[in-house]
Structures are given as C-alpha cells and as structure tokens.
Design an enzyme around this catalytic site. Structure first.
Site, PDB file in Angstrom:
ATOM      1  N   ARG A  56       0.839  -1.203   0.000  1.00  0.00           N
ATOM      2  CA  ARG A  56       0.000   0.000   0.000  1.00  0.00           C
ATOM      3  C   ARG A  56       0.877   1.258   0.000  1.00  0.00           C
ATOM      4  NH1 ARG A  56      -2.057  -3.982  -0.060  1.00  0.00           N
ATOM      5  NH2 ARG A  56      -1.915  -3.480  -2.251  1.00  0.00           N
ATOM      6  N   GLN A  86     -10.669   9.567   6.999  1.00  0.00           N
ATOM      7  CA  GLN A  86     -10.533   8.151   7.324  1.00  0.00           C
ATOM      8  C   GLN A  86      -9.403   7.526   6.514  1.00  0.00           C
ATOM      9  OE1 GLN A  86     -14.440   5.995   7.576  1.00  0.00           O
ATOM     10  NE2 GLN A  86     -15.268   7.965   6.942  1.00  0.00           N
ATOM     11  N   HIS A 104      -7.609   7.115  11.133  1.00  0.00           N
ATOM     12  CA  HIS A 104      -7.206   5.708  11.061  1.00  0.00           C
ATOM     13  C   HIS A 104      -5.710   5.513  10.867  1.00  0.00           C
ATOM     14  CE1 HIS A 104     -11.615   4.804   9.750  1.00  0.00           C
ATOM     15  NE2 HIS A 104     -11.493   4.992  11.053  1.00  0.00           N
TER      16      HIS A 104
END
Length: 224
Positions: A56, A86, A104
């Site tokens: 990622r 988020q 997050h």
C-alpha cells in the site's frame, strides 16, 4: 472567518488511483480483513501484515493528489478548513491542506509495538527485525479493527466548532467515524458528496451525487 469541516473517505482518493482496500466481496486485496487489519492477524502472521502495508505504501508513492484534494486546499484562502479523514494516505498534505486529522493512522508513519505513542515517519518497507529505539518490533501506524481511535476526541472538538460540514467519498457507515456528524451544531448546513450516496433522513443535508472532483466544483458555486 467561517470554519469548514470536511470529512473524507476512500472515495476522494480513489480518483488518484488509490485502491479502496475493501472489495465487493468484503475482502481486502484478496485477504480477509481480520488477517491484515487486526492485532490478532498481526500476531498470527506479522510478515503477511507488514507486506500488505508495504505494498500500500509503494502504491501511494506512485500517485498524486487530484483536483478535489487541491480545491479543498484552496478553500483555506477564504475559510478556516479542518479536514478529518478516514484515509491513511498523505494526499491532502501533498495538495497543500494544513489542518488534517487522520482518524485511522498514516501509511507514511510507523510506531513501536511496545509504546503506541512512539510514532515516527517511515517511508520504506517495514520488515521483521526493524526495531524502535527501545528494541521492540515496529508496525504500521494504522488503527486496526478492535483498536481505539486516538484522534477521535480531537475530531469531535473540531466538529463541534463547524459552521459548515462537508462529507466527501464516504458512506459514513464505519464507526466511530460515522458518529462525527452527531457532534456538529444542529443549525449548520451539511453537504454530502458521493457518486453513490447512502440514504439520508435529514432535511438539512444537501446531497451532491457526484464524484469528489465534480462535487467540490459544485460546492464552490454553492459557497460563492
């Protein structure tokens, strides 16, 4: 100067080429969510989890902020703007926004498995054997399922002082983030931008069924 609070989710980053983790079948890049986004998953197979976030992170370095990110940054010339996201990418920062709360966590940071307050920038792969200063394994600075959301209190305080609330690219179905709408003043306008918006039962919410980029363009006209 009016205070515009913007809640953003995966939809705003998708236009930059960031994949949304969760597929239609509920899997994250082919993995059960609890395998790669929970303390239990990390304890069971830390190499799998570290590799998942390493991939990622590499993807993030290959994309750029899109027009929606840049327009929100330009809002700061006329408004006080607070972004509560988020998303774990840094596209808001790279677009020029200055006040951002990451609910997050952040892909470009790591933290100690021993001390959750020991957080630091980390832009390369995290491998088994990468240790914090105290000699403990480090992990992605990501809030996993079952963990507390440490920035939630700060996000609530920001929402309580909003003059305008804008929701972009999120279904507002993930808690506790979804509860933030309950903390904005009752009289303020709310704009909800999403190409497939969730059903809303609130007359003060103006739904703009567009992508993030097209939606913020319409927002400019509504604000002017």
């Amino acid at each position: 100067m009016k205070h515009v609070v913007v809640l953003t989710g995966a939809g705003i980053s998708a236009e930059s080429g960031i994949k949304t983790f969760r597929d239609a079948d509920g899997l994250w890049e082919g993995h059960d969510v609890m395998e790669v986004a929970s303390p239990q998953g990390f304890a069971k197979n830390p190499e799998l989890v570290l590799d998942f976030y390493n991939q990622r992170r590499k993807q993030l370095l290959q994309v750029e902020p899109n027009e929606a990110h840049r327009v929100l940054a330009k809002f700061e010339s006329k408004y006080k703007v607070s972004i509560v996201t988020q998303n774990v990418d840094d596209l808001h920062e790279r677009a020029g926004s200055s006040q951002i709360i990451h609910l997050h966590g952040e892909l470009q940071k790591a933290r100690s498995c021993y001390n959750e307050l020991d957080i630091f920038y980390w832009k390369k792969d995290i491998l088994l054997g990468d240790l914090c200063k105290q000699g403990y394994q480090i992990r992605p600075h990501i809030v996993w399922f079952g963990e507390a959301v440490p920035m939630m209190d700060e996000a609530i305080k920001v929402c309580e002082t909003a003059d305008i609330l804008v929701i972009i690219g999120t279904s507002m179905q993930v808690y506790p983030a979804a509860s933030l709408i309950d903390f904005v003043p009752q009289h303020i306008p709310i704009y909800y931008i999403d190409p497939k918006p969730a059903k809303v039962n609130n007359n003060r919410i103006v739904v703009i069924p567009e992508t993030a980029t097209e939606g913020v363009k319409k927002l400019i006209k509504l604000f002017s």
